[in-house]
Each structure stands twice: as structure tokens, then as C-alpha cells.
Design a protein around this motif. Structure first.
Motif, PDB file in Angstrom:
ATOM      1  N   GLY A  76     -40.590  -3.001  40.486  1.00 38.71           N
ATOM      2  CA  GLY A  76     -39.842  -3.940  39.656  1.00 38.71           C
ATOM      3  C   GLY A  76     -39.684  -3.522  38.202  1.00 38.71           C
ATOM      4  N   ALA A  91     -39.298  -5.055  32.691  1.00 36.27           N
ATOM      5  CA  ALA A  91     -39.225  -5.794  33.951  1.00 36.27           C
ATOM      6  C   ALA A  91     -39.021  -7.267  33.639  1.00 36.27           C
ATOM      7  N   THR A  95     -43.316 -10.145  36.417  1.00 43.01           N
ATOM      8  CA  THR A  95     -43.566  -8.944  37.230  1.00 43.01           C
ATOM      9  C   THR A  95     -45.019  -8.516  37.041  1.00 43.01           C
TER      10      THR A  95
END
Length: 182
Positions: A76, A91, A95
Motif C-alpha cells: 500500500g 500511503a 496503512t
């Protein structure tokens, strides 16, 4: 061309988390990280983003780059920019952090510390040699060596401070690890 501005770093060895938080706050206002700059970052005006930032220190061998960035992407994290052996990722808020445990944090500090410590030792040795040469020389040669010595001091002091900051973070990380273990 979008307007850009410069954001000064607090020094990654001293306050990495503060720098990443400053980048986050700027992104919320539409100032997105574009690239590293000398002692800071270049930001570019764009869309507001609610993102978090993280940095990884890793020397990449030729051919490793794609696999390295894909590993973060799979978790991610999007690669934003790199400079030398420093790579910043972003991100979506929430995350899982890149460094979520003490072990990975310790590994990161070790990778960061080795080149900084080598540079510090080199600068200290050079400074001592120049100081010795300065005390033994006279006249014009002494003046030249004095200027070179002063330059080496100016470069050695931040190196020492950075090494001390990394050592402090390693020590703090070890304490955290010991507390988790027992």
C-alpha cells in the motif's frame, strides 16, 4: 508548470517523524512532495491528499529497484522520491507502517548508521591530521592549512551530531525491545 516551494528539513537523523508529519500537513493543504532538495524537500502545488509518509534507507544494487518498489507497493506504499540511499513513500492514512516493530526499526537504524559513522570517523581523522599539520606549519602554508582545518571542523561537527542522534535512537530502540521482551 505547477508552483513549487521549499520545505526545510529538521534533519532526518534528529527528527524523522517530525519531517514526515510536516510533509503530511503540507499534503493536506495541497503541497505535495516532489523531490529531495539540499537540506529539505521541494513541494509542488496540486490536489489535497490525506496521506502519511515514511522513509527507508537502503542502498539498492543495479536491478533491485523494481522489486524493491514493488514490495512497498504491494503493502500500500507508493514511491514518491529518492536521493542517494533514502527513499520516501506515501500511503493512505491507516496503512500499516513500514516500520511497525522494533526489529525492523533497528534494522533501519543500522543501515542509516553505517555510512554516517564511517563519514564521521573519516572527518575526525582528517581534522586531527590537519590540526597537527597546522601546529607544525608556518607562514603561508599554515594559513592554507588553517582554512582547510576550519572547513573540516565545520563538516565534522554536524557529522558528530548526526552520529550521536543515530546512536541515541538505537539506544532508545534497544530499551523498547528489552521492555517488550520482559
Amino acid at each position: 508548470m505547477a508552483p513549487t516551494k521549499y520545505l526545510m528539513s529538521n534533519g532526518l537523523a534528529f527528527s524523522e517523524n517530525k519531517d514526515m508529519e510536516k510533509l503530511r500537513k503540507k499534503a493536506l493543504k495541497g503541497w505535495n512532495l516532489k523531490k529531495f532538495r539540499f537540506m529539505g524537500y521541494e513541494l509542488e502545488k496540486g490536489e489535497c491528499e490525506d496521506v502519511i509518509f515514511s522513509i527507508d534507507y537502503r542502498k539498492l544494487q543495479p536491478g533491485e529497484q523494481v522489486e524493491y518498489f514493488d514490495m512497498f507497493s504491494d503493502s500500500g506504499w507508493e514511491h514518491v522520491c529518492s536521493s542517494h540511499d533514502m527513499h520516501i513513500f506515501k500511503a493512505k492514512k491507516g496503512t500499516i507502517p513500514i516500520y511497525s516493530d522494533v526489529e525492523t526499526s533497528r534494522d533501519k537504524l543500522e543501515r542509516l548508521g553505517k555510512p554516517v559513522q564511517a563519514y564521521t570517523v573519516f572527518m575526525l581523522a582528517l581534522t586531527v591530521i590537519l590540526w597537527t599539520a597546522m601546529t607544525l606549519a608556518s607562514g603561508f602554508v599554515q594559513t592554507i592549512v588553517e582554512w582547510i582545518f576550519l572547513t573540516s571542523v565545520v563538516l565534522a561537527v554536524p557529522a558528530i551530531m548526526t552520529t550521536m542522534a543515530i546512536t541515541y535512537h538505537k539506544w532508545k530502540n534497544r530499551r523498547k525491545y528489552k521492555m517488550q521482551q520482559g
